[in-house]
Design a protein around this motif. Sequence first.
Motif, PDB file in Angstrom:
ATOM      1  N   PHE A 131      42.011  50.502  54.391  1.00  0.00           N
ATOM      2  CA  PHE A 131      41.690  49.768  52.420  1.00  0.00           C
ATOM      3  C   PHE A 131      43.685  50.645  52.724  1.00  0.00           C
ATOM      4  CE2 PHE A 131      40.628  50.125  48.433  1.00  0.00           C
ATOM      5  CZ  PHE A 131      40.316  49.239  48.300  1.00  0.00           C
ATOM      6  N   ILE A 132      44.343  49.350  51.766  1.00  0.00           N
ATOM      7  CA  ILE A 132      45.853  49.661  51.270  1.00  0.00           C
ATOM      8  C   ILE A 132      45.774  50.151  50.000  1.00  0.00           C
ATOM      9  CG2 ILE A 132      47.880  48.765  51.472  1.00  0.00           C
ATOM     10  CD1 ILE A 132      46.794  46.128  53.276  1.00  0.00           C
ATOM     11  N   GLU A 133      45.929  51.517  50.145  1.00  0.00           N
ATOM     12  CA  GLU A 133      45.756  52.578  49.051  1.00  0.00           C
ATOM     13  C   GLU A 133      46.786  51.872  47.612  1.00  0.00           C
ATOM     14  OE1 GLU A 133      43.602  53.434  47.709  1.00  0.00           O
ATOM     15  OE2 GLU A 133      42.281  54.264  49.356  1.00  0.00           O
ATOM     16  N   THR A 134      46.677  51.483  46.589  1.00  0.00           N
ATOM     17  CA  THR A 134      47.627  51.153  45.686  1.00  0.00           C
ATOM     18  C   THR A 134      48.118  52.177  44.448  1.00  0.00           C
ATOM     19  OG1 THR A 134      46.297  49.746  44.428  1.00  0.00           O
ATOM     20  CG2 THR A 134      47.498  48.462  46.255  1.00  0.00           C
ATOM     21  N   GLY A 135      47.037  52.829  44.456  1.00  0.00           N
ATOM     22  CA  GLY A 135      47.068  53.740  43.096  1.00  0.00           C
ATOM     23  C   GLY A 135      45.528  55.142  42.967  1.00  0.00           C
ATOM     24  N   PRO A 136      45.724  55.476  42.519  1.00  0.00           N
ATOM     25  CA  PRO A 136      44.891  56.877  42.457  1.00  0.00           C
ATOM     26  C   PRO A 136      43.089  56.358  42.748  1.00  0.00           C
ATOM     27  CG  PRO A 136      46.334  57.010  40.581  1.00  0.00           C
ATOM     28  CD  PRO A 136      46.669  56.092  41.211  1.00  0.00           C
ATOM     29  N   THR A 137      42.916  54.735  42.537  1.00  0.00           N
ATOM     30  CA  THR A 137      41.763  54.630  42.033  1.00  0.00           C
ATOM     31  C   THR A 137      42.057  53.221  43.214  1.00  0.00           C
ATOM     32  OG1 THR A 137      41.786  53.712  40.179  1.00  0.00           O
ATOM     33  CG2 THR A 137      40.287  55.926  40.807  1.00  0.00           C
ATOM     34  N   GLY A 138      43.191  52.348  43.016  1.00  0.00           N
ATOM     35  CA  GLY A 138      43.248  51.369  43.991  1.00  0.00           C
ATOM     36  C   GLY A 138      43.229  50.436  45.035  1.00  0.00           C
ATOM     37  N   GLY A 139      43.275  49.561  45.290  1.00  0.00           N
ATOM     38  CA  GLY A 139      43.606  49.723  46.541  1.00  0.00           C
ATOM     39  C   GLY A 139      43.452  47.713  47.263  1.00  0.00           C
ATOM     40  N   ILE A 140      43.470  47.517  48.241  1.00  0.00           N
ATOM     41  CA  ILE A 140      43.602  46.318  49.041  1.00  0.00           C
ATOM     42  C   ILE A 140      42.023  46.247  50.100  1.00  0.00           C
ATOM     43  CG2 ILE A 140      44.600  44.111  49.309  1.00  0.00           C
ATOM     44  CD1 ILE A 140      46.656  44.855  47.265  1.00  0.00           C
ATOM     45  N   ASP A 141      41.436  44.886  50.337  1.00  0.00           N
ATOM     46  CA  ASP A 141      41.142  44.841  51.710  1.00  0.00           C
ATOM     47  C   ASP A 141      41.330  43.380  51.969  1.00  0.00           C
ATOM     48  OD1 ASP A 141      39.721  45.347  54.005  1.00  0.00           O
ATOM     49  OD2 ASP A 141      38.019  45.444  52.879  1.00  0.00           O
ATOM     50  N   LEU A 142      41.909  43.068  53.004  1.00  0.00           N
ATOM     51  CA  LEU A 142      41.933  41.777  53.355  1.00  0.00           C
ATOM     52  C   LEU A 142      41.008  41.546  54.464  1.00  0.00           C
ATOM     53  CD1 LEU A 142      43.313  39.004  53.700  1.00  0.00           C
ATOM     54  CD2 LEU A 142      44.356  39.888  55.302  1.00  0.00           C
ATOM     55  N   ASP A 143      40.207  40.206  54.940  1.00  0.00           N
ATOM     56  CA  ASP A 143      38.643  40.180  55.976  1.00  0.00           C
ATOM     57  C   ASP A 143      38.837  39.319  56.433  1.00  0.00           C
ATOM     58  OD1 ASP A 143      37.920  42.461  55.572  1.00  0.00           O
ATOM     59  OD2 ASP A 143      36.051  41.518  54.310  1.00  0.00           O
ATOM     60  N   VAL A 144      39.172  38.631  58.165  1.00  0.00           N
ATOM     61  CA  VAL A 144      39.819  37.814  58.438  1.00  0.00           C
ATOM     62  C   VAL A 144      39.073  37.321  59.398  1.00  0.00           C
ATOM     63  CG1 VAL A 144      41.400  36.098  59.486  1.00  0.00           C
ATOM     64  CG2 VAL A 144      42.535  37.360  57.877  1.00  0.00           C
ATOM     65  N   GLY A 145      38.666  35.881  60.091  1.00  0.00           N
ATOM     66  CA  GLY A 145      37.959  35.633  60.733  1.00  0.00           C
ATOM     67  C   GLY A 145      37.307  34.359  61.415  1.00  0.00           C
ATOM     68  N   VAL A 146      36.488  33.886  62.372  1.00  0.00           N
ATOM     69  CA  VAL A 146      36.155  32.755  62.590  1.00  0.00           C
ATOM     70  C   VAL A 146      34.973  32.591  62.412  1.00  0.00           C
ATOM     71  CG1 VAL A 146      37.931  31.807  63.860  1.00  0.00           C
ATOM     72  CG2 VAL A 146      35.955  33.490  65.018  1.00  0.00           C
ATOM     73  N   GLY A 147      33.885  31.930  61.991  1.00  0.00           N
ATOM     74  CA  GLY A 147      32.381  31.715  62.340  1.00  0.00           C
ATOM     75  C   GLY A 147      31.959  30.103  62.446  1.00  0.00           C
TER      76      GLY A 147
END
Length: 264
Positions: A131-147
């Motif tokens: 989880f990439i924190e971008t502020g006191p409460t916020g963040g960005i999460d990236l998921d990549v996969g195959v299915g």
Amino acid sequence: MKRLKIIGMTLAILILPLAVSAQTTFEIAVGAWYVNPDGDLAFSPDGTTTSLDLEDRFGYDSEWEPMIRAKIEPEGLAGFYLKATPMGFDSTEDNSFEFAIGDTVFGADDRIDSEFFLNIWDAALYLSTPFIETGPTGGIDLDVGVGARYITLEADVERIPVDDDFIEGDVLEQNPDESVIYPMIFAALEMQPADMVSVEVEGWGMAISNDQLYSVSGLVKLMPFGGPFMITGGYRAEFLNIDKGDMALDSNFTGPFAEVGLKF
């Protein structure tokens, strides 16, 4: 058989919490999708293709359809995502022109009673970025996969004569059905502007030969009590161009959806 598959998938998703450990994030959601069908369904049982519009010819309109999905993210391991979307449309319409499916001819004076089932099961293994924190409460999460995506198509087109010569058994009917499995690429982006709010975008895609499948959805997730209960609302679009056996589907299925669920 179709109902048994749906029940089996649902039960498999519901028992997934039993495998969750203290170091695993688990999410399950159940909802309804107000889906609008738009496009053509084609039949070619004898080599001659008949293409019929889902809205204009069959009279299908927007319907509420169920959705269920679940995610497991063990710490330090690949995440596992399951999603089931069974859809069914039915209508009885006055026919305005003669058409044929194989050796079955439906006349211009007939009433057409039809059903169409499109069931989609998705499964993916994915890697999640820290989880990439971008502020006191916020963040960005990236998921990549195959299915993989397992699709079943089933149609039931039946003639109901409206003249006085109709007798019991005087019914023309076609019941084509097909099923196919496609490999898929999966990606999702989650943005959390506040502790109790997140915005997510999810995509699935595949293009092999003449078949193309693309799925895009966006949602806003609310956790009003800080968890585990959550409420989500969003919009989903399925773009399907499938040619399998005696059936072909070139259609879009789009509309808003709402869910309730749990996230631990």
